[in-house]
Design an enzyme around this catalytic site. Structure first.
Site, PDB file in Angstrom:
ATOM      1  N   GLY A 181       6.669   8.001 -49.074  1.00  0.00           N
ATOM      2  CA  GLY A 181       6.878   8.455 -47.701  1.00  0.00           C
ATOM      3  C   GLY A 181       5.890   9.523 -47.314  1.00  0.00           C
ATOM      4  N   HIS A 226      16.035  14.390 -46.615  1.00  0.00           N
ATOM      5  CA  HIS A 226      16.863  15.063 -45.601  1.00  0.00           C
ATOM      6  C   HIS A 226      17.022  14.219 -44.341  1.00  0.00           C
ATOM      7  CE1 HIS A 226      13.812  17.384 -42.850  1.00  0.00           C
ATOM      8  NE2 HIS A 226      13.347  16.189 -43.159  1.00  0.00           N
TER       9      HIS A 226
END
Length: 354
Positions: free
Chosen positions: A193, A262
């Site tokens: 990512g 998150h």
């Protein structure tokens, strides 16, 4: 006209005249008005309309096409918070805070504020009450799709602004984070990512013997840093598109995820962590780079970011204990937290050797 310059300071709201409990709440109560005033000033273009030298209110108002009286009152309200600076009765100059709101300012204040002003962010916060009642994130409920799908299909400009803001904010911590990452014994470092690859770039520059893999969705890899594509680090870096919820590149010694977990709920995080564990070499390490919340000593930044992550994507900020629980459910062994002097911390786990 004699122009007396007021000190360039950031004042606080005086609340001593109120009973203590109410007085302590006043900064929160008035904060909405202050924030919207700041957004309005930028919507009007006031930071660009104020010159290097003190500028008459009438000239500022003419430049932005607004009512002179109200422009002066808006500037005065913001000056009370240290944004702009009154000079005499009808002139305003820049303060250190208003300067960074000018278009193209290197500090990027205009970019951060644009992100707050964009509909996806503001609309999500206005949906907080309903989101808490229903347990449904506000942005997907409002638009019928997830944040990244919304950016790609409906709001590409807002997505670009968001990416620019994240690069400025999170990217500013790259060098410090890279200095705290121990890569001893590792040959391949996989950034899961990683987007533009600025974090991986910092890690490779700090560790000349290390090879890297930048992995993200194909649409997230359209603006990879030149050093990783064709520059000095390209011989030690491969760029791989894919969906981490399906699989990640195999054979890594360290799998790093910076401000990724998150964004997601626990089940999604566990799936991503399991995929890393399956792809990794035995004994490999997982490094999660995120904020840590302390349930007993909440701080404003992580606590508000926790709510924001839920509103836009159903995610959350987590405590050390919550990360340890995620690792355990994903078949990993929680090892340690490496504390850094910046906002983000390194939460580490290992892949079992057998």
């Amino acid at each position: 006209m004699t122009q007396q310059q007021t000190p360039d300071v950031t004042p606080s709201i005086r609340t001593g005249w109120l009973p203590a409990p109410v007085g302590e709440l006043m900064p929160l109560i008035t904060g909405l008005g202050a924030g919207l005033s700041l957004c309005t000033a930028c919507d009007l273009g006031l930071p660009d309309a104020v010159e290097e030298e003190p500028t008459p209110v009438g000239k500022i108002a003419e430049r932005v096409g607004a009512d002179p009286d109200l422009v002066g009152r808006l500037l005065r309200a913001l000056a009370a918070f240290g944004v702009f600076r009154p000079v005499g009765a009808d002139h305003f100059a820049h303060s250190r805070l208003s300067q960074i709101l000018r278009t193209g300012a290197p500090e990027g204040g205009d970019v951060f504020l644009q992100t707050v002003r964009d509909e996806w962010m503001g609309g999500s916060w206005t949906g907080l009450t309903e989101a808490i009642r229903t347990g449904r994130p506000a942005l997907p409920a409002r638009h019928g799709k997830g944040m990244f799908e919304y950016f790609a299909q409906d709001a590409p400009r807002e997505g670009e602004t968001f990416n620019e803001a994240m690069t400025l904010m999170v990217g500013s911590m790259n060098e410090v984070l890279a200095e705290h990452i121990d890569v001893a014994g590792a040959r391949r470092y996989v950034d899961v990512g990683g987007g533009q690859g600025t974090m991986l770039r910092a890690v490779l520059r700090h560790n000349p013997g290390l090879e890297g893999t930048l992995f993200d969705l194909e649409q997230a890899l359209t603006d990879v840093h030149e050093d990783l594509r064709t520059g000095e680090l390209s011989q030690r870096c491969e760029v791989v598109p894919g969906n981490g919820l399906e699989a990640v590149p195999e054979g890594g010694d360290i799998y790093q995820m910076r401000t990724v977990l998150h964004m997601w709920d626990d089940e999604t995080c566990i799936q991503l962590l399991r995929n890393c564990a399956r792809a990794a070499r035995p004994g490999a390490r997982i490094i999660v780079i995120d904020q840590l919340v302390d349930p007993e000593r909440p701080d404003p930044m992580s606590s508000l970011m926790d709510l924001q992550m839920f509103l836009i994507a159903g995610g959350r900020e987590r405590s050390e204990q919550e990360f340890a629980a995620l690792f355990e459910r994903a078949g990993l062994e929680f090892t340690k937290v490496v504390r850094t002097p910046v906002l983000l911390q390194l939460i580490e786990a290992s892949v079992p050797s057998v």
